[in-house]
Design an enzyme around this catalytic site. Structure first.
Site, PDB file in Angstrom:
ATOM      1  N   LYS A 115       2.916   2.207   2.223  1.00  0.00           N
ATOM      2  CA  LYS A 115       2.852   2.835   3.538  1.00  0.00           C
ATOM      3  C   LYS A 115       3.892   2.191   4.450  1.00  0.00           C
ATOM      4  O   LYS A 115       4.374   1.094   4.202  1.00  0.00           O
ATOM      5  CB  LYS A 115       1.454   2.677   4.150  1.00  0.00           C
ATOM      6  N   LYS A 147       0.825  -1.208   0.000  1.00  0.00           N
ATOM      7  CA  LYS A 147       0.000   0.000   0.000  1.00  0.00           C
ATOM      8  C   LYS A 147       0.860   1.260   0.000  1.00  0.00           C
ATOM      9  O   LYS A 147       0.346   2.360   0.200  1.00  0.00           O
ATOM     10  CB  LYS A 147      -0.918   0.017   1.225  1.00  0.00           C
TER      11      LYS A 147
END
Length: 384
Positions: A292, A290
């Site tokens: 992240k 993602k």
């Protein structure tokens, strides 16, 4: 009987009881507790409560304090050699066939032993009365609940209560299982339901349906020579292909990062456990998929998830959820509805459509605290 609780009433004998009882004009409410509702409810007297009894403790039943009749029809087991049963299945059978029933009776025991009329019927099994090879754990757990009922009925008598617990010991009842969501003819179950209701009205403590026609001679043969009976029972099940190799337990799988654990994560795990007997959770090593970063190390995230009562096992996730089936033969894959329609899950759906024992359950997105919100708040504080 005005307000009735049926635990395990969404299929078979429990559903047959509900249909017989609802026709009584004196009945005001029938509360049914089960995991999945197999039938359409058309009568306003019947209320369904979806619950996984393997998770909820007995305090859940406090909301049914107005009942004056209790039917416990839950049961689980399969015909199999003992060494073919997994530890998961053994635990599940003991929990469902004995522990859960004991806890429910304990929760309502003050009503049972009161001076007010309170009717109780518990479904055990003829298997608990006889030598039951290839049905060992099921028979033993049903025998245990019968022993419990016998003892409690003596205590009720000595304490001056007129109420008793009816122990129903059926053998095989046709129409108690569902295939491809199509109900089998439940007329045999309805016949037993009528017998149970009549036995309760007569304040009986034991009911063996089809006793004279079938089970009297079965019980007598077992009593006369348990060993020979057991050998014959074993051979009968083998010769008639009664043994099933496929585990009855439903395994669910869900994967996630579970960083900054919050109530949204908890609700997802709780919802997943509602559908399965054994929930495996895969924790991602990081959130690179993602783009992240994670705040909490993998080992700590796994330990947090492992401590949640809805989770039975935690593993490090694999890049693809379908690959996990090579090590965990799950039946249900849980994922958020925002993944539905993606290339990845279209591929999974196509692959799983070729199998008859696995499906994807999409959970709708619900507003709650999210990891994104927490990350934003932490980043804001750091900047300030």
């Amino acid at each position: 009987m005005k307000n009735i609780l049926i635990v395990g009433g969404t299929s078979g004998l429990g559903w047959a009881l509900a249909n017989e009882l609802v026709a009584n004009e004196q009945v005001e409410n029938i509360y049914i507790i089960g995991r999945t509702l197999h039938n359409e409810i058309t009568n306003s007297k019947i209320k369904f409560f979806a619950q996984n009894l393997l998770v909820n403790d007995s305090s859940y039943f406090k909301q049914f304090s107005n009942i004056d009749a209790l039917f416990i029809t839950v049961g689980a087991g399969r015909v199999a050699k003992f060494d073919n049963l997994s530890e998961k299945e053994v635990n599940m059978e003991i929990d469902i066939n004995y522990k859960i029933i004991t806890k429910i009776l304990k929760q309502f025991y003050s009503k049972i032993q009161s001076s007010d009329d309170f009717k109780v019927a518990v479904i055990s099994s003829i298997a608990g009365m006889i030598n039951s090879p290839l049905f060992s754990v099921y028979g033993a757990s049903k025998a245990a609940v019968s022993a419990l009922i016998q003892s409690l009925n003596i205590e009720l008598e000595k304490n001056g209560s007129n109420n008793r617990i009816l122990d129903v010991k059926p053998g095989h009842i046709a129409g108690t299982r569902f295939a491809n969501n199509q109900e089998i003819d439940i007329k045999p179950a309805q016949k037993v339901a009528i017998e149970i209701i009549a036995a309760l009205e007569e304040k009986k403590q034991l009911l063996i349906p089809n006793y004279e026609e079938t089970y009297k001679q079965v019980i007598d043969r077992n009593r006369n020579d348990p060993h020979e009976f057991g050998i014959n029972s074993y051979d009968y099940k083998i010769d008639n292909n009664r043994v099933t190799e496929k585990p009855q337990i439903k395994i669910g799988y869900m994967s996630g990062t579970f960083d900054l654990f919050h109530v949204g994560h908890l609700n997802m795990l709780k919802k997943a456990k509602q559908y399965c007997d054994y929930l495996v959770v895969g924790v991602h090593k990081d959130a690179s998929h993602k783009n992240k970063t994670v705040f909490v190390p993998l080992e700590e995230r796994m330990e947090i998830v492992r401590s949640i009562k809805y989770v039975d096992e935690v593993i490090v996730s694999l890049p693809e959820d379908n690959e996990v089936r090579n090590i965990i033969p799950y039946n249900l894959l849980f994922v958020g509805s925002d993944y539905k329609g993606t290339e990845r899950f279209k591929r999974y759906e196509e692959e799983f459509s070729q199998l008859d024992d696995v499906e994807i359950i999409y959970f709708p997105y619900t507003k709650s605290t999210s990891s994104t919100q927490l990350r934003a708040a932490i980043s804001k504080d750091n900047k300030e």
